[in-house]
Design an enzyme around this catalytic site. Structure first.
Site, mmCIF file in Angstrom:
data_model
loop_
_atom_site.group_PDB
_atom_site.id
_atom_site.type_symbol
_atom_site.label_atom_id
_atom_site.label_comp_id
_atom_site.label_asym_id
_atom_site.label_seq_id
_atom_site.Cartn_x
_atom_site.Cartn_y
_atom_site.Cartn_z
ATOM 1 N NE ARG A 1 -3.871 -2.077 0.101
ATOM 2 C CZ ARG A 1 -3.793 -3.588 -0.879
ATOM 3 N NH1 ARG A 1 -2.583 -3.773 -1.600
ATOM 4 N NH2 ARG A 1 -4.313 -4.613 -0.768
ATOM 5 C CB SER B 1 -10.109 -1.095 4.054
ATOM 6 O OG SER B 1 -10.518 -2.558 2.747
ATOM 7 C CD GLU C 1 -5.859 0.280 2.828
ATOM 8 O OE1 GLU C 1 -6.288 1.405 1.901
ATOM 9 O OE2 GLU C 1 -6.329 -0.630 2.979
#
Length: 347
Positions: A164, A240, A341
């Protein structure tokens, strides 16, 4: 290029919160980008590049700088050896490009179907889901280097991809503006069935087609509220909200007694080198939260524990407060600080 003032930003995001941009410009070419950056320089304004708004939380007071919204279009493809390369403009819809690649029977990103946002955002976060991530297919990224004030082409190695992350959201955050991404895909390739949900669905020995995998991935995402669909209240989210924590082997061994004490099975996934990845959703659930949790303007999706949702009338402050509540509960029970995130703008 037209520069607008006081443009509301909340409606341009999937979460739907946040104030206006002081200045706003929609960009459809590299020349217009240079114009917008020159405007920002002349007025001493910070610049934020807005894509699909699917991974973004904007402060209630908005952004007191220049928002550049990429609206560039175009897909170019060529055969390079055994691979088919697609060079895609940053403003193209990501899921639209996945559909295009699957229709061309080119494998490599079929499990990334249904992810909202634009192509330009995919290398920034090294977007991944259901056993694939874009780092596996990216050849190079064309970008504008704001530090050097020039257009550059970065190889996949130069992008520094990890879970990520990339240089674009870590060590060189805000330096580059992604303009196009080149992906290498495999013509007539076999679909990747790595993820547990997909393995459970495709149980026969017959290899599914890319189109079948794409459709099932979209069905799974829809069932979890992770597919943007009109009329679904769980879609007012940033997907998410927390990253799955990645631990070193020593850290994991120290944490293992606390995990075992819960008395419920938990999954451990391999990560880089000897690291392991835990399920953030499992940690959230075992810390007292559940699907549909919350009675205020912000709560947890009724379909997926890891998605925070705007139930109507939420402010960015509400989102931040609820996220901290979840983080504090997980840290108190397991000693793990979950990392968000989404990008937080203007806070």
């Amino acid at each position: 290029m037209k520069v607008r003032e006081h443009v509301p930003l909340g409606p341009l995001t999937t979460f739907g919160v946040g104030g206006p941009a002081r200045y706003f410009a929609e960009i459809s070419s590299e020349a217009e980008l240079l114009e917008a950056l020159d405007f920002a320089w002349q007025h001493t304004l910070p610049v934020f590049v807005l894509g699909g708004g699917s991974n973004l939380i904007i402060c209630d007071t908005g952004w007191q700088g220049m928002v550049v919204h990429l609206a560039t279009r175009g897909i170019r493809e060529e055969q390079v050896g055994a691979q088919r390369q697609f060079t895609v403009a940053a403003g193209e819809d990501w899921d639209g490009f996945v559909a295009h690649a699957v229709a061309r029977n080119c494998a490599g990103i079929e499990c990334l179907s249904g992810i909202p946002g634009l192509v330009g955002g995919t290398p920034v976060q090294n977007v991944g889901a259901y056993g694939q991530e874009v780092a596996e297919t990216i050849v190079e990224v064309r970008a504008y280097d704001r530090g050097a004030k020039e257009f550059v082409t970065l190889s996949a190695a130069q992008c520094g991809f990890a879970y990520r992350t990339s240089i674009f959201n870590s060590i060189e955050r805000d330096r580059h503006i992604v303009l196009s991404v080149t992906y290498k895909l495999t013509p007539n390739g076999v679909a990747m069935i790595r993820y547990t949900d997909l393995k459970h669905h495709f149980t026969s020995n017959v290899k599914p087609s890319l189109e079948q995998v794409r459709e099932v991935v979209r069905q799974i995402r829809a069932a979890k509220g992770m597919l943007l669909q009109a009329g679904d209240p769980d879609c007012h989210s940033a997907g998410s909200f927390f990253k799955n924590p990645v631990l070193g082997s020593a850290e994991f061994e120290m944490l293992k007694p606390a995990l075992d004490a819960v008395g419920k099975p938990y999954a451990v996934y391999p990560a880089a080198e000897e690291d392991v990845k835990l399920s953030a959703a499992w940690l959230v659930e075992q810390s007292g939260f559940y699907r549909g949790y919350g009675e205020g303007t912000v709560g947890i999706s009724s379909k997926h524990t890891l998605a925070l949702v705007n139930r109507g009338g939420a402010t960015a402050e509400d989102v931040q407060h609820f996220a901290k509540q979840v983080q504090s509960a997980v840290e108190e029970k397991f000693g793990i600080v979950l990392q968000p995130e989404p990008v937080f703008l203007g806070f």
